[in-house]
Design a protein around this motif. Sequence first.
Motif, mmCIF file in Angstrom:
data_model
loop_
_atom_site.group_PDB
_atom_site.id
_atom_site.type_symbol
_atom_site.label_atom_id
_atom_site.label_comp_id
_atom_site.label_asym_id
_atom_site.label_seq_id
_atom_site.Cartn_x
_atom_site.Cartn_y
_atom_site.Cartn_z
ATOM 1 N N GLN A 48 1.100 -1.219 -0.080
ATOM 2 C CA GLN A 48 0.422 0.450 -0.032
ATOM 3 C C GLN A 48 0.842 1.234 0.000
ATOM 4 O O GLN A 48 2.022 1.303 0.867
ATOM 5 C CB GLN A 48 -1.027 -0.119 1.261
ATOM 6 C CG GLN A 48 -2.173 0.924 1.045
ATOM 7 C CD GLN A 48 -3.151 0.621 2.543
ATOM 8 O OE1 GLN A 48 -2.751 0.298 3.544
ATOM 9 N NE2 GLN A 48 -3.484 1.575 2.599
ATOM 10 N N HIS A 49 0.286 2.426 -0.870
ATOM 11 C CA HIS A 49 1.224 3.167 -1.150
ATOM 12 C C HIS A 49 3.435 3.720 -0.555
ATOM 13 O O HIS A 49 3.901 4.012 -0.856
ATOM 14 C CB HIS A 49 1.278 4.384 0.526
ATOM 15 C CG HIS A 49 -0.733 4.422 0.742
ATOM 16 N ND1 HIS A 49 -0.775 4.949 0.277
ATOM 17 C CD2 HIS A 49 -0.857 3.906 1.873
ATOM 18 C CE1 HIS A 49 -2.244 5.345 0.399
ATOM 19 N NE2 HIS A 49 -2.177 4.921 1.908
ATOM 20 N N ARG A 50 3.125 2.148 -1.792
ATOM 21 C CA ARG A 50 4.466 2.224 -1.266
ATOM 22 C C ARG A 50 5.431 2.654 -2.191
ATOM 23 O O ARG A 50 6.819 3.027 -2.249
ATOM 24 C CB ARG A 50 4.692 0.774 -2.530
ATOM 25 C CG ARG A 50 6.393 -0.194 -2.945
ATOM 26 C CD ARG A 50 6.402 -1.543 -3.524
ATOM 27 N NE ARG A 50 5.650 -1.522 -4.500
ATOM 28 C CZ ARG A 50 5.465 -2.289 -5.446
ATOM 29 N NH1 ARG A 50 5.939 -3.634 -4.738
ATOM 30 N NH2 ARG A 50 4.648 -2.059 -6.898
ATOM 31 N N GLN A 51 5.319 3.664 -4.190
ATOM 32 C CA GLN A 51 5.710 4.308 -4.912
ATOM 33 C C GLN A 51 5.889 5.470 -4.227
ATOM 34 O O GLN A 51 6.675 6.454 -3.961
ATOM 35 C CB GLN A 51 4.691 4.963 -6.028
ATOM 36 C CG GLN A 51 4.896 4.037 -7.067
ATOM 37 C CD GLN A 51 3.571 2.823 -6.467
ATOM 38 O OE1 GLN A 51 3.094 2.754 -5.908
ATOM 39 N NE2 GLN A 51 3.788 1.548 -7.173
ATOM 40 N N TRP A 52 4.654 6.487 -2.885
ATOM 41 C CA TRP A 52 4.750 7.702 -1.820
ATOM 42 C C TRP A 52 5.959 7.364 -1.203
ATOM 43 O O TRP A 52 6.115 8.128 -0.847
ATOM 44 C CB TRP A 52 3.458 7.701 -1.850
ATOM 45 C CG TRP A 52 2.639 8.301 -2.602
ATOM 46 C CD1 TRP A 52 1.393 7.315 -2.683
ATOM 47 C CD2 TRP A 52 2.525 9.273 -3.502
ATOM 48 N NE1 TRP A 52 0.792 8.617 -3.389
ATOM 49 C CE2 TRP A 52 1.521 9.791 -4.210
ATOM 50 C CE3 TRP A 52 3.503 9.985 -3.064
ATOM 51 C CZ2 TRP A 52 1.300 10.759 -4.880
ATOM 52 C CZ3 TRP A 52 3.218 11.569 -3.862
ATOM 53 C CH2 TRP A 52 2.344 11.622 -5.073
ATOM 54 N N LEU A 53 5.736 6.071 -0.700
ATOM 55 C CA LEU A 53 6.638 5.009 1.086
ATOM 56 C C LEU A 53 8.449 5.612 -0.455
ATOM 57 O O LEU A 53 8.775 6.340 0.693
ATOM 58 C CB LEU A 53 6.825 4.181 0.846
ATOM 59 C CG LEU A 53 7.884 3.552 2.316
ATOM 60 C CD1 LEU A 53 7.966 4.970 2.834
ATOM 61 C CD2 LEU A 53 7.732 2.169 2.892
ATOM 62 N N THR A 54 8.461 5.236 -1.256
ATOM 63 C CA THR A 54 10.116 5.300 -1.836
ATOM 64 C C THR A 54 10.548 7.065 -2.310
ATOM 65 O O THR A 54 11.824 6.856 -1.946
ATOM 66 C CB THR A 54 10.072 5.185 -3.444
ATOM 67 O OG1 THR A 54 9.151 2.909 -3.106
ATOM 68 C CG2 THR A 54 11.439 5.205 -4.007
ATOM 69 N N ALA A 55 9.675 7.495 -2.458
ATOM 70 C CA ALA A 55 9.012 9.050 -3.191
ATOM 71 C C ALA A 55 9.844 9.602 -1.233
ATOM 72 O O ALA A 55 10.292 10.668 -1.120
ATOM 73 C CB ALA A 55 8.617 9.835 -4.162
ATOM 74 N N PHE A 56 9.182 9.229 -0.722
ATOM 75 C CA PHE A 56 9.497 10.042 0.562
ATOM 76 C C PHE A 56 10.794 9.917 1.099
ATOM 77 O O PHE A 56 11.642 10.585 1.913
ATOM 78 C CB PHE A 56 7.875 9.559 2.130
ATOM 79 C CG PHE A 56 8.535 9.859 3.471
ATOM 80 C CD1 PHE A 56 8.000 10.927 3.038
ATOM 81 C CD2 PHE A 56 8.293 8.934 4.356
ATOM 82 C CE1 PHE A 56 7.974 11.989 5.065
ATOM 83 C CE2 PHE A 56 8.450 10.021 5.899
ATOM 84 C CZ PHE A 56 8.325 11.390 5.696
ATOM 85 N N VAL A 60 13.576 12.555 1.932
ATOM 86 C CA VAL A 60 13.880 12.009 3.807
ATOM 87 C C VAL A 60 15.391 12.020 3.277
ATOM 88 O O VAL A 60 16.634 12.507 4.277
ATOM 89 C CB VAL A 60 13.545 11.476 4.269
ATOM 90 C CG1 VAL A 60 13.739 10.958 5.658
ATOM 91 C CG2 VAL A 60 12.116 11.713 5.124
ATOM 92 N N LEU A 61 16.224 11.394 2.773
ATOM 93 C CA LEU A 61 17.155 10.530 2.847
ATOM 94 C C LEU A 61 18.641 12.202 2.529
ATOM 95 O O LEU A 61 19.791 12.200 2.409
ATOM 96 C CB LEU A 61 17.482 9.182 2.603
ATOM 97 C CG LEU A 61 17.239 8.056 3.129
ATOM 98 C CD1 LEU A 61 17.202 7.150 2.038
ATOM 99 C CD2 LEU A 61 17.659 8.064 4.121
ATOM 100 N N GLY A 62 17.065 12.547 0.790
ATOM 101 C CA GLY A 62 18.681 13.408 0.885
ATOM 102 C C GLY A 62 18.255 14.664 1.430
ATOM 103 O O GLY A 62 19.520 15.020 1.715
ATOM 104 N N ILE A 63 17.841 15.089 2.434
ATOM 105 C CA ILE A 63 17.423 16.496 3.654
ATOM 106 C C ILE A 63 18.719 16.011 4.707
ATOM 107 O O ILE A 63 19.586 16.986 4.965
ATOM 108 C CB ILE A 63 16.063 16.681 4.355
ATOM 109 C CG1 ILE A 63 15.192 16.814 3.025
ATOM 110 C CG2 ILE A 63 16.441 17.280 5.543
ATOM 111 C CD1 ILE A 63 14.266 17.043 3.643
ATOM 112 N N TYR A 64 18.786 14.663 4.987
ATOM 113 C CA TYR A 64 19.742 14.456 5.869
ATOM 114 C C TYR A 64 21.082 14.618 5.247
ATOM 115 O O TYR A 64 21.834 14.838 6.015
ATOM 116 C CB TYR A 64 19.317 12.674 6.475
ATOM 117 C CG TYR A 64 20.434 11.663 6.837
ATOM 118 C CD1 TYR A 64 20.395 12.468 8.597
ATOM 119 C CD2 TYR A 64 22.149 11.545 6.883
ATOM 120 C CE1 TYR A 64 21.887 12.265 9.241
ATOM 121 C CE2 TYR A 64 22.776 10.837 7.256
ATOM 122 C CZ TYR A 64 22.744 11.307 8.513
ATOM 123 O OH TYR A 64 24.083 10.699 8.900
#
Length: 174
Positions: A48-56, A60-64
């Motif tokens: 469920q929401h797999r593509q959205w989780l990948t983008a999220f 998040v990792l980019g911000i970190y």
Amino acid sequence: MTASDPLAAPSLRRRMACWLYEALLLFAVALLATLLFSVATQMRNALQHRQWLTAFLAVVLGIYCSWFWARGQTLPMKTWRIAIVDRHGRRLTQGRAALRYVYCSMWVLPPLLIAQGRFAGWDLAVVFSGWVAVWALLSRFHPQQQFWHDAWAGTRLVDASVLAPRPASETITA
């Protein structure tokens, strides 16, 4: 770069040890971000929401990464006494740090694209590990033995101990 260069790159062994430590830390960050996402979207299963989780997770990792790189070091980089600077030895701007993050995707995107649905479990681990080894060894072909994503982003890893002088309390007197 010569051996007398004050901003010489750390050894490949130190850089790879830092990379492994960074991977473990990023796994923890991704795990927490996934938990937050799962609770916020009330996920009931992994699909469920797999593509959205990948983008999220990518955001998040980019911000970190870009936030810590713009400040000179992540925790693993501090541990291994490695700093990141631009070509001129200055601290990275937020934009250059974000660009480096995009180029760093070369560590993971090719094996994931190759393996898309063809490999699972240990097969994927072998493909991924093989690519990481090849990508790390390709740094040997760069004139300053940098990773290629650093060369493309205009950044470089340097020995952090030469960037800032040590306080007088840490100097050893004979």
